[in-house]
Design an enzyme around this catalytic site. Sequence first.
Site, PDB file in Angstrom:
ATOM      1  N   THR A  41       0.758  -1.193   0.124  1.00  0.00           N
ATOM      2  CA  THR A  41      -0.087   0.011   0.005  1.00  0.00           C
ATOM      3  C   THR A  41       1.044   1.446   0.012  1.00  0.00           C
ATOM      4  O   THR A  41       0.312   2.290  -0.108  1.00  0.00           O
ATOM      5  CB  THR A  41      -0.944   0.099   1.121  1.00  0.00           C
ATOM      6  OG1 THR A  41      -0.060  -0.154   2.466  1.00  0.00           O
ATOM      7  CG2 THR A  41      -2.068  -1.140   1.309  1.00  0.00           C
ATOM      8  N   GLY A  42       2.149   1.285  -0.034  1.00  0.00           N
ATOM      9  CA  GLY A  42       3.121   2.333   0.081  1.00  0.00           C
ATOM     10  C   GLY A  42       3.348   2.999  -1.455  1.00  0.00           C
ATOM     11  O   GLY A  42       2.634   2.386  -2.384  1.00  0.00           O
ATOM     12  N   ALA A  43       3.957   3.939  -1.498  1.00  0.00           N
ATOM     13  CA  ALA A  43       4.241   4.597  -2.664  1.00  0.00           C
ATOM     14  C   ALA A  43       4.760   3.589  -3.619  1.00  0.00           C
ATOM     15  O   ALA A  43       4.456   3.477  -4.999  1.00  0.00           O
ATOM     16  CB  ALA A  43       4.942   5.880  -2.662  1.00  0.00           C
ATOM     17  N   VAL A  44       5.872   3.035  -3.350  1.00  0.00           N
ATOM     18  CA  VAL A  44       6.632   2.207  -4.196  1.00  0.00           C
ATOM     19  C   VAL A  44       5.967   0.617  -4.400  1.00  0.00           C
ATOM     20  O   VAL A  44       5.853   0.083  -5.485  1.00  0.00           O
ATOM     21  CB  VAL A  44       7.935   1.652  -3.481  1.00  0.00           C
ATOM     22  CG1 VAL A  44       8.719   0.715  -4.367  1.00  0.00           C
ATOM     23  CG2 VAL A  44       8.789   2.990  -3.715  1.00  0.00           C
ATOM     24  N   GLN A  49      11.690   9.052  -9.206  1.00  0.00           N
ATOM     25  CA  GLN A  49      12.243   8.308  -7.765  1.00  0.00           C
ATOM     26  C   GLN A  49      11.383   7.028  -7.428  1.00  0.00           C
ATOM     27  O   GLN A  49      11.830   5.824  -6.941  1.00  0.00           O
ATOM     28  CB  GLN A  49      12.234   9.158  -6.694  1.00  0.00           C
ATOM     29  CG  GLN A  49      12.720   8.509  -5.465  1.00  0.00           C
ATOM     30  CD  GLN A  49      11.796   8.153  -4.295  1.00  0.00           C
ATOM     31  OE1 GLN A  49      10.616   7.977  -4.546  1.00  0.00           O
ATOM     32  NE2 GLN A  49      12.464   6.991  -3.306  1.00  0.00           N
ATOM     33  N   CYS A  93      17.657   5.035  -4.434  1.00  0.00           N
ATOM     34  CA  CYS A  93      16.921   5.443  -5.531  1.00  0.00           C
ATOM     35  C   CYS A  93      18.190   6.536  -6.194  1.00  0.00           C
ATOM     36  O   CYS A  93      18.283   6.549  -7.409  1.00  0.00           O
ATOM     37  CB  CYS A  93      15.783   6.450  -5.411  1.00  0.00           C
ATOM     38  SG  CYS A  93      15.961   7.410  -3.669  1.00  0.00           S
ATOM     39  N   HIS A 110      13.726  12.854  -8.360  1.00  0.00           N
ATOM     40  CA  HIS A 110      14.989  13.304  -8.120  1.00  0.00           C
ATOM     41  C   HIS A 110      15.693  13.820  -9.168  1.00  0.00           C
ATOM     42  O   HIS A 110      15.574  13.432 -10.230  1.00  0.00           O
ATOM     43  CB  HIS A 110      15.805  12.149  -7.437  1.00  0.00           C
ATOM     44  CG  HIS A 110      15.600  11.785  -6.278  1.00  0.00           C
ATOM     45  ND1 HIS A 110      14.524  12.190  -5.378  1.00  0.00           N
ATOM     46  CD2 HIS A 110      15.878  10.481  -5.513  1.00  0.00           C
ATOM     47  CE1 HIS A 110      14.511  11.309  -4.144  1.00  0.00           C
ATOM     48  NE2 HIS A 110      15.142  10.339  -4.352  1.00  0.00           N
ATOM     49  N   GLY A 158      10.813  10.284  -1.797  1.00  0.00           N
ATOM     50  CA  GLY A 158      11.619   9.381  -1.086  1.00  0.00           C
ATOM     51  C   GLY A 158      11.292   9.175   0.516  1.00  0.00           C
ATOM     52  O   GLY A 158      12.121   8.151   1.068  1.00  0.00           O
ATOM     53  N   ARG A 162      -2.394  -2.609  10.034  1.00  0.00           N
ATOM     54  CA  ARG A 162      -3.620  -1.619   9.881  1.00  0.00           C
ATOM     55  C   ARG A 162      -3.962  -1.422   8.329  1.00  0.00           C
ATOM     56  O   ARG A 162      -4.963  -1.072   8.157  1.00  0.00           O
ATOM     57  CB  ARG A 162      -2.982  -0.193  10.277  1.00  0.00           C
ATOM     58  CG  ARG A 162      -2.119   0.403   9.265  1.00  0.00           C
ATOM     59  CD  ARG A 162      -1.650   2.038   9.789  1.00  0.00           C
ATOM     60  NE  ARG A 162      -0.879   2.431   8.625  1.00  0.00           N
ATOM     61  CZ  ARG A 162       0.529   2.498   8.883  1.00  0.00           C
ATOM     62  NH1 ARG A 162       1.105   1.807   9.728  1.00  0.00           N
ATOM     63  NH2 ARG A 162       1.340   3.091   7.904  1.00  0.00           N
TER      64      ARG A 162
HETATM   65  C1  2RA Z   1      15.168   9.493   0.324  1.00  0.00           C
HETATM   66  N1  2RA Z   1      16.392   7.583  -1.021  1.00  0.00           N
HETATM   67  O1  2RA Z   1      14.945   9.895  -0.723  1.00  0.00           O
HETATM   68  C2  2RA Z   1      15.821   7.953   0.222  1.00  0.00           C
HETATM   69  C3  2RA Z   1      14.719   6.968   0.673  1.00  0.00           C
HETATM   70  N2  2RA Z   1      14.116   6.285  -0.467  1.00  0.00           N
HETATM   71  O2  2RA Z   1      15.001   9.781   1.434  1.00  0.00           O
END
Ligand code: 2RA
Length: 342
Positions: A11-14, A314, A128, A241, A159, A39
């Site tokens: 369920t996270g972004a990645v 990212q 990333c 990024h 991130g 949860r």
């Molecule tokens: C950040 N690369 O962007 C680290 C974790 N994804 O904070």
Amino acid sequence: ETYRVAIMGATGAVGTELLDLLAERNFPVEELVLLASPRSVGRELTFKGQSIKVQDINQIDFSDIDLVLASAGGSVSKEWAPKAAAAGAIVVDNSSAFRMDPTVPLIVPEVNPEAVLEHKGIIANPNCTTILMGVALWPLHQYQPIERVVVSTYQSASGAGARAMEEVKQQAQAILRDEKPVTEAFPYPLAFNLFPHNSPLDDRGYCQEEMKMVNETRKIFGVSDLRLSATCVRVPVLRAHSEAINIEFQQPLAVAKALELLHAAPGIKVVEDWDANYFPMPMEASGQDDVLVGRVRTDLSHKCGLELWLSGDQIRKGAALNAVQIAELLVKKQLLKSKTVA
Ligand code: 2RA
């Protein structure tokens, strides 16, 4: 062959990007198992039009799973990746838990695909910032060994996760209303602000995020003494990024040659229109598979120096896409075995 695939941190972004990419790239999924924190148990996500309930990781028998894509944080990976591997699954782990473990390959498919052959059950996905830089530097390094790199990063809120992406938007709205912005995902307001990455600092004044770029790049490139210094900065950008990279070679590398190498390299889109002053931007890199590279120029302070600028998504190439490409590599090299009886 088709495979029973589990996503840890679904369920996270990645995690949600992993699910979308498995469908988008038509990865041969027999069955998809979604795992997340207690949860989130019971939440439903859609995969190829089918609704799938998120399950509690404690209830899963990994002996039924062929491939685990893990993006639930280091502590969850530390606990569950070895168990899943021991049960016969191959784990592609996006956390930093195993990246520097000598028995665990650390892979950017455009750079060191052959390293998958050495896996012992766990394969680590690099950080990333390391992935995006590695994709851009590798074609140059293959042509002319890199002596030294100095990189400054401009890292998006993603991130720090989906909640952080929401928080920076809410902070911007609060500031525009002359209200005090809420800071939970970040220690300081990020909207209309920026700050050095707030990961723990070492006694030389470098933070963990910066040392990941040094140590992971050395491992992926197979150059244990590569000289690299990083300054990682969090900026008010949502999901891509950017990095300003200064590269020193043993001999001068002409810009024309560098561009030729970058144009020919996998995973890179060269974006530069000098007349229009148009170069890679995070807003344009977002949602793309490629790392956008541009503003390639000779370093005016060093005859063997080259400067370049990049932007890359990212969540996608910086995490989920790289992991799915590693999984595709496992299939291509017939390293992934299906436990499903044919
Ligand atoms: C950040 N690369 O962007 C680290 C974790 N994804 O904070």
